[in-house]
Structures are given as C-alpha cells and as structure tokens.
Design an enzyme around this catalytic site. Structure first.
Site, PDB file in Angstrom:
ATOM      1  N   SER A 184     -10.466  -0.025   6.854  1.00 22.96           N
ATOM      2  CA  SER A 184      -9.791   0.088   5.557  1.00 22.96           C
ATOM      3  C   SER A 184      -9.122  -1.182   5.053  1.00 22.96           C
ATOM      4  O   SER A 184      -8.676  -1.222   3.910  1.00 22.96           O
ATOM      5  CB  SER A 184      -8.748   1.205   5.596  1.00 22.96           C
ATOM      6  N   SER A 188     -10.025   2.246   2.641  1.00 25.96           N
ATOM      7  CA  SER A 188      -9.042   2.939   1.837  1.00 25.96           C
ATOM      8  C   SER A 188      -8.081   2.020   1.089  1.00 25.96           C
ATOM      9  O   SER A 188      -7.509   2.435   0.085  1.00 25.96           O
ATOM     10  CB  SER A 188      -8.225   3.899   2.715  1.00 25.96           C
ATOM     11  N   LYS A 236       0.847  -1.205   0.000  1.00 28.09           N
ATOM     12  CA  LYS A 236       0.000   0.000   0.000  1.00 28.09           C
ATOM     13  C   LYS A 236       0.880   1.251   0.000  1.00 28.09           C
ATOM     14  O   LYS A 236       1.917   1.280   0.660  1.00 28.09           O
ATOM     15  CB  LYS A 236      -0.897  -0.027   1.246  1.00 28.09           C
TER      16      LYS A 236
END
Lengths: 495, 95
Positions: free
Chosen positions: A182, A158, A78
C-alpha cells in the site's frame, strides 16, 4: 524561484535553515495547492488552522537555530493515522465523526521534529484495496493521465490519496502505511518514492489496525533523499507497541553516498510472471543494467515460494482483520445504526457493521472469520502461517548467499482507469500486490523508485528489497537507481 | 471445498454482519472464488515447518503490571454514540 509547494523536503529544509523561505510561506503555498486540487480528492479533511499554527511554531524554532530536518515541512497524513482532535476514520463510514483523543506515535514523532500537517489523506477503506476505490470518501484520482486522454486513473492503493498529493505537489511528503504493498504500489503508479521499513521499525500505536503482523508505516516522497529524511523521524522504539523494536535508528540520509560498487543485487526468477506487459519486463531489465553500470554485481536468485505469497496473504490478512475490526461494534466510537423497536444488542452489532463497513471490508472480515472458524483453522490459517515461514526462509537463503538487495518490478502494470476493474473478480484486484506482498510476509524493508514512463506516458516503478534493519543500505541502492534512471517527469496539470 | 448459502449465512452471523437472504448466493460465490485462490496453498509441502508467530525474532518486552494512563473516563466516552452517566449505553442485554 519555483513555486514553493514544488520543492523537495531536502531543498525546503535548506531554504528554511538559511532563512530564504519561511515555513509560513511554504505552508500557505501548499494550502493553496490543496485548495486548487479538489478534483484529485486527495485531501479529505483539511487542517489549515493547525498547519498555520505549526508553521508559526516551526518558524520560531528555525529562528532559534533548533531545527530538525523536518522543521517547518508541510506534510499530508494518511487517514489511517489517529491525529488528536482531527477526524481519523480510515476512509470508513463506521468511523464517521471519530476524533481521537490521542496522537499516533509516528505523527507525534513528526510533529516533535517540527513537521506541519496540512490535513488527512484519502485511502482505501481500512487500507483494504489497491486502487483507492473502496474509500467512503470516493475515489482519489491520479494526477497522471494517458497523454491527452482524460480518463481518470487510479493513484493506486491503499495510500492513494498520499501518492496523488505528493505527485501533484500538494505537499512535500506524506505518510503511508503498507500491509501488502500500500505504499510501494501507489508510489509506482504516480512516479513517487516510498519505503516500507522493516517490520518493527515504526510504531503501529495509533495507526488504525488492518493486519497487525503485516502493517508498517512509511514515508511517500518525491525523492529517495526525502524518504530517508522522513523515515528517520518516523522510526522509534515505542513502549506502546510491543512489536516495535528497540534498535538504534541509523542516520539514513548520511548513508546516501550513491556508491554501490561491490554490492550484490539479486534478480529473482520467480518474479517473471506470465502475462506481465513487455514494458514492465523491459524496465526491470533496464534497472538491472543501471545497477550493473553503477558497479553492482548482478546475480540470478530463486525465491521458490513466491507463487504462494498472495494466497497466504489472503488468509493471514483477512484473519487478522476479522479480529482487529471486531472492535467496531457501535458502542465505543463511530457509527451506530438506528434500531427498530425490539432490537437487541445483536441486531445493533449486525446492523451497525452492515451499514458502516463497505463491501470489500465486509468480504474480508467474513473470509477471515471463515478461515479462523472451528474446523478450518488448521487447514487455512495454520497452513498459511507455515507457508509464510517458507517465504521468509527463501529470502534468508538469498541473503545468506551474499545478496545485498533484490530488484523486482513494483507493479504488474501502470495505473489503470478508475472503474475498469469494477466487474472483475476480487482476486484480479489482489494481483496488483503480486510483487510487493512477499516483503510484508517476510517483514523486510522494500522501496519503490520511479524508473521511467510507459508508451502511454505513465510512470512505472521498480522495487528494491533489502535485508532486515538495513534500510540505510537499501536507500543508498535506491539512490543509485534513482540517479541512473534520472526520472524527472511530472504530470501535466489539468486539475 | 464449496461454500453454500447456509455456510455463508453462518459466517455472516459469526462476523456479526447483517446480510439479507437474497444477497447470500452472491456472497457464497465470492467466498468460493477467494477460497479457490487460497486452495493453491495445498500444493506446498509444509511437513515439519513451524507456523510463523513473529516475523522478527524478538522476545516481547515486559513491563510492570501497573496502570500507566488511567483516570480519563471522559476521554474514553467522548466518541461514544451513546454515553450516559459515565457509561457506554447499549440496548437491553439481559431480559
């Protein structure tokens, strides 16, 4: 043999160790899948040179017989994780061009175990969002579609790029972070597995901060076993993060027996929310039956302050964000606005932050600034922290009654269309985290497991919440659920 | 509690984010929506409840107060938009 990028981590590990597959071949298969998946916009910075170097090193290590479970396994990272010399910009324009001079502790742990980094993954800006639509890189797209309808759907957020990449077999696993859901929400919307461990299990050092008292790193994978393997490597005590806990990390994979006979599963009545689609309710009931059939005892429980979790979160998280994001001032890294004649340092700050932060991030910083400002601190921030104490106490009382894990839906709906929430009130978007946010506020471990498809052919997930520090037991319950649900569907390739 | 454009402007100033005057009414309305949502917290009886300071009951570890990773000026300045002579450069602060 199936295409190598479609392997699970556990399968690939066994093939690597037996010498049937090399990390180089596995990595090349993933890199070519990544190249062919531009339409998903999951990978936003690709690192093929690093990947091939790491694969070569991993192959040498495998040959020497010194190979931890993740040795040679290609992963996506990420964009929130600082990776040395590789762009790490939290999907924000304000960090454009930023290349960290250091490595986050979690990625360092993964690399020490021989993992291979394919690149950086799309996400909501500063992890603020539930649909990956606040990203400076543009939307990540869910590989799943509603049957033959070609509407582009959200992979959730997210960690939307991570979820899309894993679901589309671009990588074998990915890192995510979870502040209010998330990891778990995007996993649920893409038919993947993700665990947010207990607060303090993973070091936050080098992970760009959103809300420090809530943020935790975790793995996003194709199976529960893979999550256990990856989490094992990610966890550590770290002197560089004073909130990381000095507890031994158990062998999560070894705990996966699938036997949950005699365990007690709590079903919280407050998670039955008006307006939730019948299909969500139905899958929750089905999950309950599956755990019962596997030999668990199911009991109704009450978590009375559930309703107040989202409002408390939307005080605490923005408050911490406003403080954490004060560092983006155009001085030390990232973007600085062009200044007009006579502009001083205040104009530099104000213009830089107006240009560099997207709308949702600006809004949350300002809400946080407001709730922390003189005269409102007690009314908002302190009250929210007191409510947080009560939310945690609800869970403690449930666990004290002998509950081992709590089963809830993971999300209030299946994946929705990108842009569909564009005109909605921000609060509507916040409701995506209604089932997950309590877990962050209470610091507990929570895992999302794919449980079935809805009528449109989209995956739905269930969440299991565990006792603090008992990820091993929680993952074992998740394995029992995964086995019973028998979810094997994959998105039909259109990209 | 309702937020007017003056309050919105003050908050934007405190947050050091430039907001154009014509954007302030919309911003104030967004604040009001979010704060309206947060107002629910007033329903909760928090009498005698301690505000949470740490979600895990642990004492922060202590360490020797010594430099652990010093002497890396070049790395620290490497990402600066404007670095000169070993310093971060900013517009004139003092007249």
């Amino acid at each position: 043999m199936t295409e190598l990028n479609k392997l699970t981590i556990a399968e690939a590990r066994d093939l690597l160790r037996s010498g049937d597959v090399t990390s180089k071949a596995l990595t090349e298969a993933c890199l070519s899948a990544v190249e062919g998946a531009g339409a998903l916009n999951a990978f936003v910075h690709k690192t093929p040179e690093i990947a091939l170097q790491q694969a070569e090193a991993a192959d040498a290590r495998l040959k020497a017989g010194d190979a931890p479970a993740l040795c040679g396994i290609p992963l996506g990272i990420k964009d929130l994780y600082c990776t040395k010399g590789v762009p790490s910009q939290a999907a924000s324009s304000i960090l454009e061009g930023f290349k960290p001079e250091y490595e986050s502790t979690v990625t360092q742990n993964l690399f020490d175990d021989g993992a291979v980094m394919l690149g950086k993954l799309n996400m909501d800006e500063f992890a603020m969002g539930s649909s990956n639509e606040t990203s400076a890189y543009g939307n990540a797209v869910n590989p799943w579609r509603r049957g033959n309808d070609d509407t582009a759907l959200t992979p959730g957020g997210s960690s939307g790029g991570s979820a899309a990449a894993v679901a589309a077999d671009l990588c074998l696993g990915a890192t995510g972070t979870d502040t209010g859901g998330s990891i778990r929400q995007p996993c649920a919307l893409t038919g993947t597995v993700g665990i947010k461990p207990t607060y303090g299990r993973c070091s936050r050092w080098g992970i760009i901060a959103f809300a420090s008292s809530l943020d935790q790193a975790g793995p996003m994978t194709k199976t529960v076993r893979d999550s256990a393997i990856m989490l094992q490597s990610m966890c550590s005590h770290d002197a560089k993060d004073s909130t990381s806990t000095d507890l031994p990390v158990p062998d999560f994979e070894a705990a996966l027996t699938g036997d949950i006979r005699g365990k007690t599963i709590g079903i919280p009545r407050e998670y039955r929310i008006d307006g939730i689609p019948d299909e969500i309710d139905a899958i929750w009931k089905r999950g309950t039956e599956m755990l019962k059939d596997a030999g668990a005892k199911v009991v109704d429980i009450s978590l009375p302050h559930t309703k107040y979790a989202l409002p408390a979160y939307y005080v605490i998280a923005p408050a911490e964000a406003s403080s954490n994001l004060a560092r983006y001032d155009g001085v030390r890294y990232g973007h600085r606005a062009k200044l007009a004649q006579g502009d001083g340092i205040t104009e530099m700050y104000e213009k830089t932050r107006a240009e560099g932060f997207g709308h949702e991030v600006q809004r949350r910083i300002m809400v946080g600034t407001y709730v922390l400002s003189a005269g409102f601190y007690d009314a908002y921030y302190n009250r929210a922290r007191k409510v947080r104490t009560l939310i945690k106490r609800d869970f403690e009382e449930a666990f004290a009654q002998g509950v081992d894990a709590i089963l809830t839906p993971a999300t209030p709906s299946a994946a929705f269309g990108l842009g569909e929430m564009k005109d909605a009130d921000p609060v509507q978007m916040y409701l995506n985290d209604v089932f997950t946010v309590t877990v962050n506020l209470a610091g507990l471990p929570g895992v999302s497991v794919p449980a079935g498809l809805d009528k449109q052919g989209l995956p739905l997930g269930l969440q299991l919440i565990g006792r603090p520090w008992e990820e091993a037991d929680l993952l074992n319950t998740a394995l029992a659920l995964e086995t019973a649900a028998g979810f094997v569907d994959k998105p039909a390739k259109w990209w | 509690m309702s937020i007017d454009t003056d309050t919105a402007a003050r908050v934007a100033k405190l947050a050091r984010i430039k907001v154009e005057p014509d954007q302030l009414p919309a911003l104030a309305e967004e604040f009001n929506n979010i704060l309206g949502f947060i107002e629910q917290l007033n329903e909760v009886d928090v009498e005698g409840v301690e505000p949470m300071t740490s979600v895990t009951p642990q004492r922060l570890k202590r360490r020797e107060d010594v430099v652990t990773e010093g002497d890396q000026q070049d790395k620290i300045l490497a990402n600066a938009p404007d670095a000169r002579e070993g310093f971060f450069a900013v517009p004139k602060v003092v007249e």
